[in-house]
Design a protein around this motif. Structure first.
Motif, PDB file in Angstrom:
ATOM      1  N   ASN A 105       0.813  -1.221   0.000  1.00  0.00           N
ATOM      2  CA  ASN A 105       0.000   0.000   0.000  1.00  0.00           C
ATOM      3  C   ASN A 105       0.846   1.270   0.000  1.00  0.00           C
ATOM      4  N   ASN A 106       1.901   1.287   0.802  1.00  0.00           N
ATOM      5  CA  ASN A 106       2.757   2.480   0.858  1.00  0.00           C
ATOM      6  C   ASN A 106       3.415   2.741  -0.498  1.00  0.00           C
ATOM      7  N   THR A 107       3.794   1.676  -1.199  1.00  0.00           N
ATOM      8  CA  THR A 107       4.401   1.824  -2.523  1.00  0.00           C
ATOM      9  C   THR A 107       3.401   2.382  -3.520  1.00  0.00           C
ATOM     10  N   ILE A 108       2.159   1.895  -3.453  1.00  0.00           N
ATOM     11  CA  ILE A 108       1.118   2.386  -4.360  1.00  0.00           C
ATOM     12  C   ILE A 108       0.884   3.876  -4.125  1.00  0.00           C
ATOM     13  N   ARG A 109       0.787   4.254  -2.873  1.00  0.00           N
ATOM     14  CA  ARG A 109       0.541   5.667  -2.547  1.00  0.00           C
ATOM     15  C   ARG A 109       1.695   6.537  -3.027  1.00  0.00           C
ATOM     16  N   THR A 110       2.923   6.046  -2.859  1.00  0.00           N
ATOM     17  CA  THR A 110       4.095   6.791  -3.330  1.00  0.00           C
ATOM     18  C   THR A 110       4.065   6.938  -4.844  1.00  0.00           C
ATOM     19  N   ASN A 111       3.704   5.863  -5.552  1.00  0.00           N
ATOM     20  CA  ASN A 111       3.614   5.927  -7.014  1.00  0.00           C
ATOM     21  C   ASN A 111       2.628   6.994  -7.471  1.00  0.00           C
ATOM     22  N   ILE A 112       1.454   7.012  -6.849  1.00  0.00           N
ATOM     23  CA  ILE A 112       0.429   7.992  -7.221  1.00  0.00           C
ATOM     24  C   ILE A 112       0.894   9.405  -6.887  1.00  0.00           C
ATOM     25  N   GLN A 113       1.527   9.581  -5.735  1.00  0.00           N
ATOM     26  CA  GLN A 113       1.988  10.907  -5.325  1.00  0.00           C
ATOM     27  C   GLN A 113       3.046  11.447  -6.284  1.00  0.00           C
ATOM     28  N   LYS A 114       3.951  10.559  -6.738  1.00  0.00           N
ATOM     29  CA  LYS A 114       4.990  10.997  -7.685  1.00  0.00           C
ATOM     30  C   LYS A 114       4.361  11.358  -9.030  1.00  0.00           C
ATOM     31  N   MET A 115       3.364  10.584  -9.461  1.00  0.00           N
ATOM     32  CA  MET A 115       2.672  10.906 -10.715  1.00  0.00           C
ATOM     33  C   MET A 115       1.932  12.237 -10.588  1.00  0.00           C
ATOM     34  N   LYS A 116       1.351  12.496  -9.431  1.00  0.00           N
ATOM     35  CA  LYS A 116       0.707  13.796  -9.188  1.00  0.00           C
ATOM     36  C   LYS A 116       1.708  14.929  -9.361  1.00  0.00           C
ATOM     37  N   ALA A 117       2.900  14.739  -8.787  1.00  0.00           N
ATOM     38  CA  ALA A 117       3.920  15.786  -8.858  1.00  0.00           C
ATOM     39  C   ALA A 117       4.357  16.020 -10.306  1.00  0.00           C
ATOM     40  N   LEU A 118       4.532  14.931 -11.063  1.00  0.00           N
ATOM     41  CA  LEU A 118       4.931  15.067 -12.464  1.00  0.00           C
ATOM     42  C   LEU A 118       3.897  15.836 -13.274  1.00  0.00           C
ATOM     43  N   PHE A 119       2.631  15.467 -13.113  1.00  0.00           N
ATOM     44  CA  PHE A 119       1.590  16.108 -13.910  1.00  0.00           C
ATOM     45  C   PHE A 119       1.243  17.500 -13.378  1.00  0.00           C
ATOM     46  N   ARG A 120       1.523  17.752 -12.098  1.00  0.00           N
ATOM     47  CA  ARG A 120       1.384  19.118 -11.590  1.00  0.00           C
ATOM     48  C   ARG A 120       2.406  20.027 -12.259  1.00  0.00           C
ATOM     49  N   TYR A 121       3.629  19.494 -12.433  1.00  0.00           N
ATOM     50  CA  TYR A 121       4.652  20.256 -13.150  1.00  0.00           C
ATOM     51  C   TYR A 121       4.234  20.487 -14.601  1.00  0.00           C
ATOM     52  N   ALA A 122       3.662  19.442 -15.243  1.00  0.00           N
ATOM     53  CA  ALA A 122       3.195  19.577 -16.629  1.00  0.00           C
ATOM     54  C   ALA A 122       2.121  20.655 -16.743  1.00  0.00           C
ATOM     55  N   GLU A 123       1.265  20.730 -15.730  1.00  0.00           N
ATOM     56  CA  GLU A 123       0.212  21.752 -15.722  1.00  0.00           C
ATOM     57  C   GLU A 123       0.819  23.143 -15.556  1.00  0.00           C
ATOM     58  N   GLU A 124       1.853  23.237 -14.714  1.00  0.00           N
ATOM     59  CA  GLU A 124       2.498  24.535 -14.470  1.00  0.00           C
ATOM     60  C   GLU A 124       3.172  25.081 -15.722  1.00  0.00           C
ATOM     61  N   ILE A 125       3.749  24.189 -16.535  1.00  0.00           N
ATOM     62  CA  ILE A 125       4.414  24.658 -17.754  1.00  0.00           C
ATOM     63  C   ILE A 125       3.452  24.686 -18.946  1.00  0.00           C
ATOM     64  N   GLU A 126       2.153  24.474 -18.642  1.00  0.00           N
ATOM     65  CA  GLU A 126       1.083  24.544 -19.639  1.00  0.00           C
ATOM     66  C   GLU A 126       1.235  23.508 -20.752  1.00  0.00           C
ATOM     67  N   ALA A 127       1.754  22.332 -20.369  1.00  0.00           N
ATOM     68  CA  ALA A 127       1.829  21.234 -21.326  1.00  0.00           C
ATOM     69  C   ALA A 127       0.506  20.479 -21.389  1.00  0.00           C
ATOM     70  N   ILE A 128      -0.324  20.629 -20.346  1.00  0.00           N
ATOM     71  CA  ILE A 128      -1.662  20.024 -20.302  1.00  0.00           C
ATOM     72  C   ILE A 128      -2.616  21.041 -19.693  1.00  0.00           C
ATOM     73  N   PRO A 129      -3.907  20.962 -20.022  1.00  0.00           N
ATOM     74  CA  PRO A 129      -4.856  21.931 -19.457  1.00  0.00           C
ATOM     75  C   PRO A 129      -5.151  21.689 -17.982  1.00  0.00           C
ATOM     76  N   SER A 130      -5.066  20.408 -17.518  1.00  0.00           N
ATOM     77  CA  SER A 130      -5.346  20.118 -16.109  1.00  0.00           C
ATOM     78  C   SER A 130      -4.658  18.816 -15.719  1.00  0.00           C
ATOM     79  N   ASN A 131      -4.420  18.661 -14.427  1.00  0.00           N
ATOM     80  CA  ASN A 131      -3.724  17.495 -13.886  1.00  0.00           C
ATOM     81  C   ASN A 131      -4.715  16.350 -13.676  1.00  0.00           C
ATOM     82  N   PRO A 132      -4.599  15.244 -14.416  1.00  0.00           N
ATOM     83  CA  PRO A 132      -5.560  14.145 -14.275  1.00  0.00           C
ATOM     84  C   PRO A 132      -5.469  13.427 -12.939  1.00  0.00           C
TER      85      PRO A 132
END
Length: 300
Positions: A105-132
């Motif tokens: 479970n801790n690994t799954i949560r870490t995986n999701i959190q890292k993906m959130k951070a990646l797509f939050r960065y993508a949203e900040e640089i306007e590579a995507i309209p919103s973070n999925p």
């Protein structure tokens, strides 16, 4: 007529991408139809490369993100994906896939959190309209599960007695085995040193050099102490430690003080030849794995 107009508009957008030689996807064309045009179509692999470079990450973090990148692409069954094609459903879908792979479970949560951070960065640089991944609450779905318990003084006293018997039974070979990272006695030693060194992490103990240890040993009226001055790797804050030299401590630490006098390091995990972060990381991974494995044996 409305459908035909949409088709014409979509074809016009497609032709524009083809004319300009730009990458495109069905979702990108839909977003352009909706007025959410993205100037450059970004992919996950390129995003990860940029994210690592921009944030100047430690090698441990880089390897962790690379591993999660690999897992997400395995879940998507592709070698690479356009960011615009990753949807909200993929957040929960990726978590479920990790669960089916047998991840903790801790690994799954870490995986999701890292993906959130990646797509939050993508949203900040306007590579995507919103973070999925933005609104997916992985903590509610994958709660932390742990069997950890606090160690009482009574438990530590029992462990010390067990340890003294174990060393006594080893006889003259004890000191040699103290210096073999894969041995059970080495795992017991590290566990006790962590306890004596105010909960110092393994990486911080492994990095202790001759310069960190005051071998003159300060004294008071009744006790002698070994003084250690170091910094915690995680917080970079100085940690002054005074270790009372009772019979158990002398038995435990004397072989390592002898080793340190010849090899500069208190423990036989790292050496002066480990001049890169990757070398240190690999040796620490091996030591951590061996120590945990042997401590579990002794727990049983």
């Amino acid at each position: 007529a409305v459908i035909q107009n949409l088709k014409n508009d979509a074809n016009e957008i497609l032709n524009k991408f083809l004319y300009e030689g730009k990458d495109y996807s069905a979702q990108l064309i839909i977003d352009c139809l909706n007025g959410n045009s993205i100037s450059v179509l970004r992919d996950l692999n390129g995003l990860v490369d940029e994210y690592i470079a921009v944030n100047h990450l430690k090698i441990e973090t880089i390897l962790s993100i690379r591993g999660i990148q690999k897992h997400f692409l395995e879940y998507m069954e592709k070698d690479n994906v356009y960011l615009i094609d990753v949807k909200k459903v993929n957040a929960s879908g990726f978590g479920r896939w990790c669960y089916e792979q047998g991840f903790k479970n801790n690994t799954i949560r870490t995986n999701i959190q890292k993906m959130k951070a990646l797509f939050r960065y993508a949203e900040e640089i306007e590579a995507i309209p919103s973070n999925p991944f933005k609104f997916f609450n992985e903590r509610k779905v994958y709660k932390a599960e742990t069997n950890k318990q606090a160690l009482t003084k009574d438990i530590m006293q029992l462990f010390k007695q067990f340890y003294m018997r174990k060393v006594s039974n080893m006889g003259a070979n004890a000191e040699k085995k103290f210096l073999v990272v894969g041995n059970e006695i080495f795992a017991c030693n590290v566990f006790l040193l962590c306890y004596m060194f105010q909960g110092l992490a393994l990486i911080d103990m492994a990095k202790l050099r001759l310069e960190n240890v005051d071998s003159t040993r300060i004294t008071d009226e009744q006790n002698k102490y070994l003084v250690i001055n170091t910094k915690r790797s995680k917080t970079h804050k100085p940690v002054p430690i005074a270790v009372r030299m009772d019979d158990l401590t002398i038995l435990l630490i004397t072989p390592y003080l002898k080793y340190m006098a010849e090899h500069n390091y208190l423990l036989p995990i790292l050496s002066d030849n480990d001049d890169t972060e990757l070398k240190v990381l690999n040796k620490m991974r091996y030591a951590t794995s061996a120590i945990n494995k042997n401590l579990k044996k002794n727990r049983r």
